[in-house]
Design a protein around this motif. Sequence first.
Motif, PDB file in Angstrom:
ATOM      1  N   VAL A 179       0.839  -1.201   0.000  1.00  0.00           N
ATOM      2  CA  VAL A 179       0.000   0.000   0.000  1.00  0.00           C
ATOM      3  C   VAL A 179       0.872   1.249   0.000  1.00  0.00           C
ATOM      4  CG1 VAL A 179      -1.810   1.283   1.210  1.00  0.00           C
ATOM      5  CG2 VAL A 179      -1.891  -1.219   1.152  1.00  0.00           C
ATOM      6  N   ILE A 180       1.735   1.391   1.008  1.00  0.00           N
ATOM      7  CA  ILE A 180       2.562   2.591   1.127  1.00  0.00           C
ATOM      8  C   ILE A 180       3.505   2.732  -0.062  1.00  0.00           C
ATOM      9  CG2 ILE A 180       4.376   3.679   2.500  1.00  0.00           C
ATOM     10  CD1 ILE A 180       2.994   2.495   4.994  1.00  0.00           C
ATOM     11  N   GLU A 181       4.232   1.665  -0.388  1.00  0.00           N
ATOM     12  CA  GLU A 181       5.182   1.750  -1.496  1.00  0.00           C
ATOM     13  C   GLU A 181       4.470   1.802  -2.835  1.00  0.00           C
ATOM     14  OE1 GLU A 181       8.004  -1.419  -1.040  1.00  0.00           O
ATOM     15  OE2 GLU A 181       8.810  -0.606   0.858  1.00  0.00           O
ATOM     16  N   ARG A 182       3.343   1.107  -2.968  1.00  0.00           N
ATOM     17  CA  ARG A 182       2.599   1.148  -4.230  1.00  0.00           C
ATOM     18  C   ARG A 182       2.107   2.566  -4.513  1.00  0.00           C
ATOM     19  NH1 ARG A 182      -2.264  -2.975  -5.763  1.00  0.00           N
ATOM     20  NH2 ARG A 182      -0.511  -4.412  -5.461  1.00  0.00           N
ATOM     21  N   ALA A 183       1.747   3.294  -3.451  1.00  0.00           N
ATOM     22  CA  ALA A 183       1.273   4.664  -3.629  1.00  0.00           C
ATOM     23  C   ALA A 183       2.413   5.658  -3.839  1.00  0.00           C
ATOM     24  CB  ALA A 183       0.446   5.089  -2.413  1.00  0.00           C
ATOM     25  N   GLY A 184       3.647   5.204  -3.713  1.00  0.00           N
ATOM     26  CA  GLY A 184       4.790   6.097  -3.912  1.00  0.00           C
ATOM     27  C   GLY A 184       5.035   7.049  -2.763  1.00  0.00           C
ATOM     28  N   LEU A 185       4.667   6.630  -1.543  1.00  0.00           N
ATOM     29  CA  LEU A 185       4.827   7.501  -0.377  1.00  0.00           C
ATOM     30  C   LEU A 185       6.245   7.376   0.162  1.00  0.00           C
ATOM     31  CD1 LEU A 185       1.437   6.746   1.435  1.00  0.00           C
ATOM     32  CD2 LEU A 185       1.905   8.228  -0.548  1.00  0.00           C
ATOM     33  N   ARG A 186       6.896   8.502   0.374  1.00  0.00           N
ATOM     34  CA  ARG A 186       8.301   8.501   0.787  1.00  0.00           C
ATOM     35  C   ARG A 186       8.509   8.769   2.271  1.00  0.00           C
ATOM     36  NH1 ARG A 186      11.208  12.775  -2.729  1.00  0.00           N
ATOM     37  NH2 ARG A 186       9.334  13.948  -2.125  1.00  0.00           N
ATOM     38  N   HIS A 187       7.475   9.254   2.957  1.00  0.00           N
ATOM     39  CA  HIS A 187       7.657   9.670   4.348  1.00  0.00           C
ATOM     40  C   HIS A 187       6.582   9.071   5.256  1.00  0.00           C
ATOM     41  CE1 HIS A 187      10.575  12.458   2.721  1.00  0.00           C
ATOM     42  NE2 HIS A 187       9.642  12.960   1.929  1.00  0.00           N
ATOM     43  N   THR A 188       6.105   7.880   4.915  1.00  0.00           N
ATOM     44  CA  THR A 188       5.037   7.238   5.664  1.00  0.00           C
ATOM     45  C   THR A 188       5.511   5.888   6.158  1.00  0.00           C
ATOM     46  OG1 THR A 188       3.358   8.335   4.323  1.00  0.00           O
ATOM     47  CG2 THR A 188       2.661   6.376   5.524  1.00  0.00           C
ATOM     48  N   GLU A 189       5.255   5.604   7.442  1.00  0.00           N
ATOM     49  CA  GLU A 189       5.730   4.349   8.012  1.00  0.00           C
ATOM     50  C   GLU A 189       5.016   4.046   9.318  1.00  0.00           C
ATOM     51  OE1 GLU A 189       9.850   4.663   9.080  1.00  0.00           O
ATOM     52  OE2 GLU A 189       9.570   6.547  10.161  1.00  0.00           O
ATOM     53  N   PHE A 190       5.119   2.784   9.718  1.00  0.00           N
ATOM     54  CA  PHE A 190       4.763   2.376  11.067  1.00  0.00           C
ATOM     55  C   PHE A 190       6.070   2.339  11.863  1.00  0.00           C
ATOM     56  CE2 PHE A 190       1.346   0.526   8.534  1.00  0.00           C
ATOM     57  CZ  PHE A 190       0.226   0.847   9.284  1.00  0.00           C
ATOM     58  N   VAL A 232       2.640   6.956  10.900  1.00  0.00           N
ATOM     59  CA  VAL A 232       3.281   8.266  10.826  1.00  0.00           C
ATOM     60  C   VAL A 232       3.355   8.656   9.358  1.00  0.00           C
ATOM     61  CG1 VAL A 232       5.496   9.474  11.079  1.00  0.00           C
ATOM     62  CG2 VAL A 232       4.592   8.090  12.957  1.00  0.00           C
ATOM     63  N   SER A 233       3.011   9.919   9.045  1.00  0.00           N
ATOM     64  CA  SER A 233       3.016  10.334   7.646  1.00  0.00           C
ATOM     65  C   SER A 233       3.216  11.841   7.566  1.00  0.00           C
ATOM     66  CB  SER A 233       1.700   9.920   6.977  1.00  0.00           C
ATOM     67  OG  SER A 233       1.750  10.126   5.571  1.00  0.00           O
ATOM     68  N   THR A 234       3.210  12.358   6.357  1.00  0.00           N
ATOM     69  CA  THR A 234       3.224  13.796   6.103  1.00  0.00           C
ATOM     70  C   THR A 234       1.929  14.180   5.391  1.00  0.00           C
ATOM     71  OG1 THR A 234       4.268  13.594   3.928  1.00  0.00           O
ATOM     72  CG2 THR A 234       5.735  13.795   5.843  1.00  0.00           C
ATOM     73  N   MET A 235       1.615  15.464   5.385  1.00  0.00           N
ATOM     74  CA  MET A 235       0.396  15.902   4.721  1.00  0.00           C
ATOM     75  C   MET A 235       0.499  15.699   3.203  1.00  0.00           C
ATOM     76  SD  MET A 235      -1.280  16.555   7.395  1.00  0.00           S
ATOM     77  CE  MET A 235      -0.234  15.320   8.180  1.00  0.00           C
ATOM     78  N   GLU A 236       1.674  15.857   2.655  1.00  0.00           N
ATOM     79  CA  GLU A 236       1.875  15.602   1.224  1.00  0.00           C
ATOM     80  C   GLU A 236       1.607  14.133   0.907  1.00  0.00           C
ATOM     81  OE1 GLU A 236       5.300  16.183  -2.224  1.00  0.00           O
ATOM     82  OE2 GLU A 236       5.881  16.107  -0.104  1.00  0.00           O
ATOM     83  N   ASP A 237       2.145  13.228   1.730  1.00  0.00           N
ATOM     84  CA  ASP A 237       1.935  11.799   1.492  1.00  0.00           C
ATOM     85  C   ASP A 237       0.462  11.410   1.633  1.00  0.00           C
ATOM     86  OD1 ASP A 237       4.531  11.189   0.872  1.00  0.00           O
ATOM     87  OD2 ASP A 237       4.867   9.824   2.556  1.00  0.00           O
ATOM     88  N   LEU A 238      -0.231  11.999   2.606  1.00  0.00           N
ATOM     89  CA  LEU A 238      -1.646  11.654   2.775  1.00  0.00           C
ATOM     90  C   LEU A 238      -2.457  12.066   1.552  1.00  0.00           C
ATOM     91  CD1 LEU A 238      -2.387  12.517   6.523  1.00  0.00           C
ATOM     92  CD2 LEU A 238      -1.894  10.276   5.508  1.00  0.00           C
ATOM     93  N   ASN A 239      -2.211  13.254   1.036  1.00  0.00           N
ATOM     94  CA  ASN A 239      -2.922  13.674  -0.169  1.00  0.00           C
ATOM     95  C   ASN A 239      -2.601  12.760  -1.342  1.00  0.00           C
ATOM     96  OD1 ASN A 239      -4.448  15.798   0.844  1.00  0.00           O
ATOM     97  ND2 ASN A 239      -2.876  17.331   0.424  1.00  0.00           N
TER      98      ASN A 239
END
Length: 370
Positions: A179-190, A232-239
């Motif tokens: 999910v996280i990597e498929r979406a290309g999120l760079r600053h999101t993690e558990f 944990v994430s950033t607002m850019e990653d959530l969007n």
Amino acid sequence: MPGVFAEVRDSGRTWRGASGVADVTTGRPVRADMKHRVGSIAKTFTAAAVMQQVEQGRIRLDAPIGDHLPHLVPGERGRKITVRMLLNHTSGIPDYIVYAFPSLQGFPSLPDMSSKSLDENRFREFRPAELIELGLTAPPTGEPGGPTGVYSNTNYIILGQLLERVTGMKAEAYITRNVIERAGLRHTEFPAGPRIRGPHSRMYESFFGLLDPPRDYSVYTNSWVGPSAGLVSTMEDLNRFYAELLDGRIVSRSSLAQMQQTLPVRALDGSTVQYGLGLHEVDVPGCATFWGHDGSAWGAGAMSLTRADGKRQMSVAINMMRWNELDSAGRPQPHPIDAALKSLYGRAMCDDDGARAAEGRAAQATATRP
């Protein structure tokens, strides 16, 4: 409110803003790109991971959870409660939080409530089976599959164990990879421990005015929520995540349609939200319909909403929670922060003409408890 930061996207244009401080002692300012504990926004990630397994035929939405996890949800409950009921909170299984944090059990009675458990559990490593048992042994909130639901973190801890059972991976690892990597999120993690890696704000808990001044809980283990609210994430990653999800690039269009089938669910703060499978529907009269989720942890809150057509997005983070004092009946009392957030949400979600109409309804998605 010590600090607030946000990102708003509108038809290819992006605005980022921040105001206030990340540390009330040093005066270090918040920045729009900071990482943040985003609480139950993690539920959308977990629900998307479950739907991926539904697409692969490893999970059936309307199969009893006892077929997969008879040792965790045994007996009649395991036979009656389906995967869908866990996803949309109609399982009747109550939330475990007030049992994992015993000093909260007086809520909303101020004389019986304290923050003692928040400090005692700061570094405690809860086991998922332990949290599930706390929820299952508490009085049920209703019969499985009822027309309305009751929001419960226990449901998503069970779903995390379901993911582990069918994939052979820890839920957080599977969600990260698929999910996280498929979406290309760079600053999101558990986070693997109690600390957040990278630039972030301190997170202040007021606990309905009982903590004065508010106490810093930015260093805190996520074991008490795991895949239910430990992200944990950033607002850019959530969007970016919600844009990818609602465009059919994380799950299929048919799976997304299942996720968007909503019913009324009573949230932990007593309000009612329209809830699907890990998604809120927020209908703002005079503006538009939005999809997303909100979340909170001790000291941290966030909300991420995307307009149904995908052209307008808002993700907002705040670094203090439960600022409203309670009256003798346990009802949160109005505070200027409430009005300020309503105004911000209305302006961020809608054009100027629709901002006033949006203010009242947009605030309904804000959680006052984790």
